[in-house]
Design a protein around this motif. Structure first.
Motif, PDB file in Angstrom:
ATOM      1  N   ARG A 107      20.896  46.664 -26.587  1.00  0.00           N
ATOM      2  CA  ARG A 107      20.433  45.562 -25.743  1.00  0.00           C
ATOM      3  C   ARG A 107      20.438  44.251 -26.529  1.00  0.00           C
ATOM      4  N   GLN A 108      19.901  44.302 -27.734  1.00  0.00           N
ATOM      5  CA  GLN A 108      19.811  43.074 -28.528  1.00  0.00           C
ATOM      6  C   GLN A 108      21.195  42.591 -28.947  1.00  0.00           C
ATOM      7  N   THR A 109      22.123  43.513 -29.193  1.00  0.00           N
ATOM      8  CA  THR A 109      23.471  43.082 -29.562  1.00  0.00           C
ATOM      9  C   THR A 109      24.130  42.366 -28.389  1.00  0.00           C
ATOM     10  N   THR A 110      23.939  42.910 -27.193  1.00  0.00           N
ATOM     11  CA  THR A 110      24.473  42.236 -26.007  1.00  0.00           C
ATOM     12  C   THR A 110      23.866  40.841 -25.884  1.00  0.00           C
ATOM     13  N   PHE A 111      22.540  40.774 -25.973  1.00  0.00           N
ATOM     14  CA  PHE A 111      21.852  39.482 -25.910  1.00  0.00           C
ATOM     15  C   PHE A 111      22.437  38.523 -26.931  1.00  0.00           C
ATOM     16  N   SER A 112      22.626  39.034 -28.141  1.00  0.00           N
ATOM     17  CA  SER A 112      23.082  38.186 -29.232  1.00  0.00           C
ATOM     18  C   SER A 112      24.406  37.531 -28.880  1.00  0.00           C
ATOM     19  N   VAL A 113      25.360  38.335 -28.388  1.00  0.00           N
ATOM     20  CA  VAL A 113      26.678  37.784 -28.079  1.00  0.00           C
ATOM     21  C   VAL A 113      26.600  36.839 -26.884  1.00  0.00           C
ATOM     22  N   VAL A 114      25.922  37.276 -25.837  1.00  0.00           N
ATOM     23  CA  VAL A 114      25.841  36.450 -24.632  1.00  0.00           C
ATOM     24  C   VAL A 114      25.123  35.134 -24.930  1.00  0.00           C
ATOM     25  N   ASN A 115      23.978  35.217 -25.581  1.00  0.00           N
ATOM     26  CA  ASN A 115      23.228  34.000 -25.902  1.00  0.00           C
ATOM     27  C   ASN A 115      24.023  33.060 -26.779  1.00  0.00           C
ATOM     28  N   SER A 116      24.694  33.605 -27.802  1.00  0.00           N
ATOM     29  CA  SER A 116      25.349  32.668 -28.711  1.00  0.00           C
ATOM     30  C   SER A 116      26.559  32.019 -28.062  1.00  0.00           C
ATOM     31  N   ILE A 117      27.303  32.754 -27.235  1.00  0.00           N
ATOM     32  CA  ILE A 117      28.441  32.113 -26.550  1.00  0.00           C
ATOM     33  C   ILE A 117      27.926  31.025 -25.602  1.00  0.00           C
ATOM     34  N   PHE A 118      26.867  31.356 -24.913  1.00  0.00           N
ATOM     35  CA  PHE A 118      26.264  30.385 -23.988  1.00  0.00           C
ATOM     36  C   PHE A 118      25.820  29.132 -24.742  1.00  0.00           C
ATOM     37  N   MET A 119      25.138  29.335 -25.856  1.00  0.00           N
ATOM     38  CA  MET A 119      24.639  28.199 -26.618  1.00  0.00           C
ATOM     39  C   MET A 119      25.786  27.379 -27.198  1.00  0.00           C
ATOM     40  N   VAL A 120      26.846  28.058 -27.633  1.00  0.00           N
ATOM     41  CA  VAL A 120      28.008  27.344 -28.175  1.00  0.00           C
ATOM     42  C   VAL A 120      28.575  26.408 -27.115  1.00  0.00           C
ATOM     43  N   ILE A 121      28.674  26.893 -25.885  1.00  0.00           N
ATOM     44  CA  ILE A 121      29.244  26.071 -24.819  1.00  0.00           C
ATOM     45  C   ILE A 121      28.316  24.891 -24.502  1.00  0.00           C
ATOM     46  N   ILE A 122      27.023  25.136 -24.505  1.00  0.00           N
ATOM     47  CA  ILE A 122      26.078  24.037 -24.252  1.00  0.00           C
ATOM     48  C   ILE A 122      26.178  22.971 -25.339  1.00  0.00           C
ATOM     49  N   ILE A 123      26.196  23.420 -26.587  1.00  0.00           N
ATOM     50  CA  ILE A 123      26.270  22.458 -27.688  1.00  0.00           C
ATOM     51  C   ILE A 123      27.577  21.685 -27.616  1.00  0.00           C
ATOM     52  N   ASP A 124      28.640  22.370 -27.237  1.00  0.00           N
ATOM     53  CA  ASP A 124      29.924  21.704 -27.091  1.00  0.00           C
ATOM     54  C   ASP A 124      29.851  20.598 -26.032  1.00  0.00           C
ATOM     55  N   ALA A 125      29.172  20.898 -24.928  1.00  0.00           N
ATOM     56  CA  ALA A 125      29.025  19.903 -23.862  1.00  0.00           C
ATOM     57  C   ALA A 125      28.254  18.691 -24.389  1.00  0.00           C
ATOM     58  N   VAL A 126      27.181  18.966 -25.138  1.00  0.00           N
ATOM     59  CA  VAL A 126      26.392  17.875 -25.705  1.00  0.00           C
ATOM     60  C   VAL A 126      27.261  17.007 -26.620  1.00  0.00           C
ATOM     61  N   PHE A 127      28.061  17.674 -27.444  1.00  0.00           N
ATOM     62  CA  PHE A 127      28.940  16.929 -28.344  1.00  0.00           C
ATOM     63  C   PHE A 127      29.919  16.055 -27.572  1.00  0.00           C
ATOM     64  N   SER A 128      30.471  16.595 -26.499  1.00  0.00           N
ATOM     65  CA  SER A 128      31.484  15.786 -25.806  1.00  0.00           C
ATOM     66  C   SER A 128      30.849  14.567 -25.153  1.00  0.00           C
ATOM     67  N   ILE A 129      29.581  14.708 -24.715  1.00  0.00           N
ATOM     68  CA  ILE A 129      28.896  13.519 -24.182  1.00  0.00           C
ATOM     69  C   ILE A 129      28.717  12.493 -25.303  1.00  0.00           C
ATOM     70  N   ILE A 130      28.245  12.979 -26.450  1.00  0.00           N
ATOM     71  CA  ILE A 130      28.010  12.066 -27.576  1.00  0.00           C
ATOM     72  C   ILE A 130      29.306  11.377 -27.982  1.00  0.00           C
ATOM     73  N   PHE A 131      30.375  12.166 -28.085  1.00  0.00           N
ATOM     74  CA  PHE A 131      31.653  11.579 -28.513  1.00  0.00           C
ATOM     75  C   PHE A 131      32.162  10.550 -27.511  1.00  0.00           C
ATOM     76  N   THR A 132      31.991  10.844 -26.206  1.00  0.00           N
ATOM     77  CA  THR A 132      32.447   9.896 -25.202  1.00  0.00           C
ATOM     78  C   THR A 132      31.668   8.587 -25.321  1.00  0.00           C
ATOM     79  N   GLU A 133      30.352   8.728 -25.467  1.00  0.00           N
ATOM     80  CA  GLU A 133      29.518   7.531 -25.568  1.00  0.00           C
ATOM     81  C   GLU A 133      29.879   6.708 -26.801  1.00  0.00           C
ATOM     82  N   LEU A 134      30.171   7.400 -27.891  1.00  0.00           N
ATOM     83  CA  LEU A 134      30.502   6.694 -29.131  1.00  0.00           C
ATOM     84  C   LEU A 134      31.953   6.245 -29.158  1.00  0.00           C
ATOM     85  N   GLY A 135      32.704   6.689 -28.171  1.00  0.00           N
ATOM     86  CA  GLY A 135      34.119   6.300 -28.118  1.00  0.00           C
ATOM     87  C   GLY A 135      34.974   6.968 -29.182  1.00  0.00           C
ATOM     88  N   ILE A 136      34.577   8.188 -29.596  1.00  0.00           N
ATOM     89  CA  ILE A 136      35.395   8.880 -30.596  1.00  0.00           C
ATOM     90  C   ILE A 136      36.497   9.679 -29.904  1.00  0.00           C
TER      91      ILE A 136
END
Lengths: 388, 255
Positions: A359-388
């Motif tokens: 159960r925890q291994t499943t959680f681990s993979v699902v949670n981390s992929i989910f978090m990676v995508i969220i962080i990626d979204a945050v980065f793209s907002i930051i980059f757009t705002e900064l014009g990078i």
């Protein structure tokens, strides 16, 4: 009394009835493998609503009885006793010190007539809300525990920094395991992604005669987004899950406890090395993915659009700004820290039952992929705002 | 003449280069409690595991209930496995099932008896091994080591086996529970006409429970027989074992 009974090996219960009493002649081997048949022949007795005034259970014909058989016998007797007056259920044919009486004493002593406690069943409507509430508080608990975990990891990092005592050997070992050994799978996936992207865009670009723009499309898409995301997903599935399973198994075998009492801080010895190793490895893997992915695009450009590798590279040199490359690379350590933290945290959440590792291994993979995508979204907002 | 239930002949076990057993012979008769003794690493548990087919010897013959277990076909083995119960050292209860379900798992899988009878069997077996009925709905992770052991014994007894294998049944129990456990084993043996094979270190169990025993040493059985027969054998391990303080006290006070 036996003359009127027709003895048959396969029958275990014979009944005879007269006006005053009901006689049950029990015989044969009352052992577990015969119990289904015995139970079904007792059915008619159990079904009696108003049995005779007096019931005699004659057990002299029982040649062998085991605990399960005796439990059935006691169960039947108690059943009958509930229906008519206790004293009127008589057991006959018991010889003192026989197997039967010994077994009876053993089983009866341990059969208190109490039923197993029933598991309390709630009304489904209430159970539904209870489930939601329970889940909410579990999520809250797990979030607080995660913050606690992050805090401890930083504390361990601080101790390592102040004492300058990084576990270099452990880290380099983990770099090899999580990095070098995952090069083939990351190479194959990013190569295919590059090929697919190039193919999809080639068809569109050909319509406008804008063939050469494939260079921009492939290189920017791969370097900024695809290589970091794909690499992180592969690493989360490959190394994040391995961290969870390893730490979880160590928790079950009490190795973590052993380390703690020996004075080895598990955050310093296990979790920090894993986190640092992944932070080192992931940008490198992303860089590797960039090269292989763009190479895949280049092959498609050659065969689909007729752009020679020479002119592809030339164009790449001219149009590919380094900020695209850095924008992809800088995400690496953040993704890595997330994957490692979630992987290790989930490993520590494993409890003593074996199911929880899965159960925890499943959680681990699902949670981390989910978090990676969220962080990626945050980065793209930051980059757009900064014009990078 | 007593009937031999288990016969081990010229057993050789090897892990890689390391020889564990080199020509082990054992005979276990019906209705006895047979102890397998020996120092650490003498291969006691390995023999037990070979008897219950979890490990396969390099050569030699093992007969259990008249069945040569290295040659028995699948179906015969299934039947044989229904005639024995095994208590593992750490219980080996299924962690995803409750204690009640653990005890009932074979009953549900291999017999067609009614649920009410299964419940009564669970309750009785729990009571027999000295556990509270409320334990039935708990999971193994919620029990202490001693309770797990008792629950595992209840599971081993669920099918009324003829043969019971116990791997260090009293290890990890407090002395009072260990004595109760020993008494329980003797009582069950007498009542259920069980034959019990146990691997043990427990001096008290050896004196009070075991009828016959085999002492393993130097990759062989150095002595086999009743406690008096074994104690007379002149072997370093036996002298050490029965010459120790704890054993001396037991011997002075008799069995």
């Amino acid at each position: 009394m036996g003359s009127k009974f027709v003895r048959d090996e396969s029958t275990f219960v014979e009944t005879s009835e007269d006006s005053a009493s009901l006689r049950l002649f029990l015989s044969g081997e009352w052992t577990l493998q015969n119990l289904p048949d015995i139970e079904s022949s007792l059915k008619s007795v159990k079904a009696l609503k108003h049995p005779a005034k007096k019931i005699e259970l004659d057990v002299s014909g029982i040649s062998l009885i085991d605990t399960a058989g005796m439990i059935l016998f006691v169960q039947t007797r108690n059943d009958l006793r509930k229906k008519i007056r206790k004293q009127n259920v008589v057991v006959r044919g018991v010889r003192a010190n026989s197997e039967f009486s010994k077994m009876f004493r053993l089983v009866y002593r341990h059969m208190k007539g109490e039923a197993l406690p029933e598991v309390h069943q709630r009304h489904p409507f209430i159970a539904f809300f209870e489930h939601i509430g329970r889940r909410f508080f579990e999520a809250l608990d797990s979030m607080l525990l995660f913050f606690d975990f992050i805090g401890r990891t930083y504390a361990a990092l601080w101790r390592d920094l102040t004492h300058f005592s990084f576990r270099i050997r452990e880290i380099s070992n983990l770099v090899k395991k999580t990095g070098v050994s995952s090069l083939p799978i990351i190479g194959v996936t990013t190569f295919l992604i590059g090929v697919v992207i190039a193919f999809q865009s080639a068809v569109q670009l050909q319509q406008y005669g804008a063939n050469i723009f494939i260079v921009e499309i492939v290189s920017i898409a791969i370097a900024r987004e695809l290589s970091p995301i794909i690499t992180s997903i592969v690493v989360a599935g490959r190394s994040g899950s391995a961290f969870t399973a390893q730490l979880g198994a160590m928790k079950i075998t009490e190795e973590l406890d052993a380390m703690t009492v020996m004075g080895f801080d598990i955050f310093q010895f296990l979790i920090l090395p894993r986190t640092l190793a992944l932070i080192i490895v992931l940008p490198l893997l992303i860089f590797f993915g960039d090269i292989v992915g763009i190479f895949g695009g280049m092959l498609v450009a050659k065969f689909q659009l007729g752009i020679t590798p020479m002119s592809f590279v030339e164009r790449l040199h001219k149009v590919f700004a380094m900020r695209h490359f850095y924008a992809g690379l800088i995400k690496g350590p953040f993704f890595a820290a997330t994957i490692a933290a979630i992987g290790c945290f989930r490993g520590l959440q494993v409890t003593r039952d074996t199911e929880s590792i899965g159960r925890q291994t499943t959680f681990s993979v699902v949670n981390s992929i989910f978090m990676v995508i969220i962080i990626d979204a945050v980065f793209s907002i930051i980059f757009t705002e900064l014009g990078i | 003449m007593k009937r031999a239930l288990i016969q081990v002949r010229d057993l050789v076990t090897q892990f890689g280069e390391r020889v564990i057993h080199d020509g082990v012979n054992l005979t276990i008769y019906e209705g006895e409690i047979y102890g397998i003794l020996g120092g650490s690493g003498s291969g006691k548990t390995t023999i037990l595991r070979e008897l219950i087919t979890l490990q396969h010897p390099k050569s030699g013959k093992i007969e259990v209930l008249g069945q040569d277990i290295s040659k028995a076909p699948h179906e015969a083995m299934r039947k044989l496995r229904n005639k024995w119960g095994v208590l593992f050292q750490f219980g080996a209860l299924f962690t995803s099932l409750t204690i009640g379900e653990n005890i009932a798992v074979k009953l549900k899988e291999y017999t067609r008896i009614s649920d009410s009878l299964i419940k009564d069997i669970i309750a009785t077996k729990l009571e027999m091994v000295g556990l509270d009925l409320s334990v039935a709905s708990l999971y193994p992770s919620e029990l202490s080591g001693g309770m797990i052991k008792r629950a595992a014994l209840a599971r081993a007894l669920a099918m009324d086996p003829r043969l019971l294998f116990l791997d260090e049944p009293t290890s990890g129990l407090d002395p009072i529970s260990a004595e109760q456990f020993d008494n329980l084993i003797v009582q069950l043996k007498n009542l259920l006409r069980l034959t019990i094979v146990m691997v043990t270190h427990d001096i008290d169990s050896i004196f009070s429970v075991v009828d016959r025993m085999a002492v393993l040493g130097d990759k062989k059985v150095v002595a086999e027989g009743s406690i008096n027969e074994v104690a007379q054998t002149d072997h370093p391990f036996i002298r050490q074992f029965f010459g120790g303080n704890r054993a001396m006290i037991r011997r002075k006070h008799g069995k």
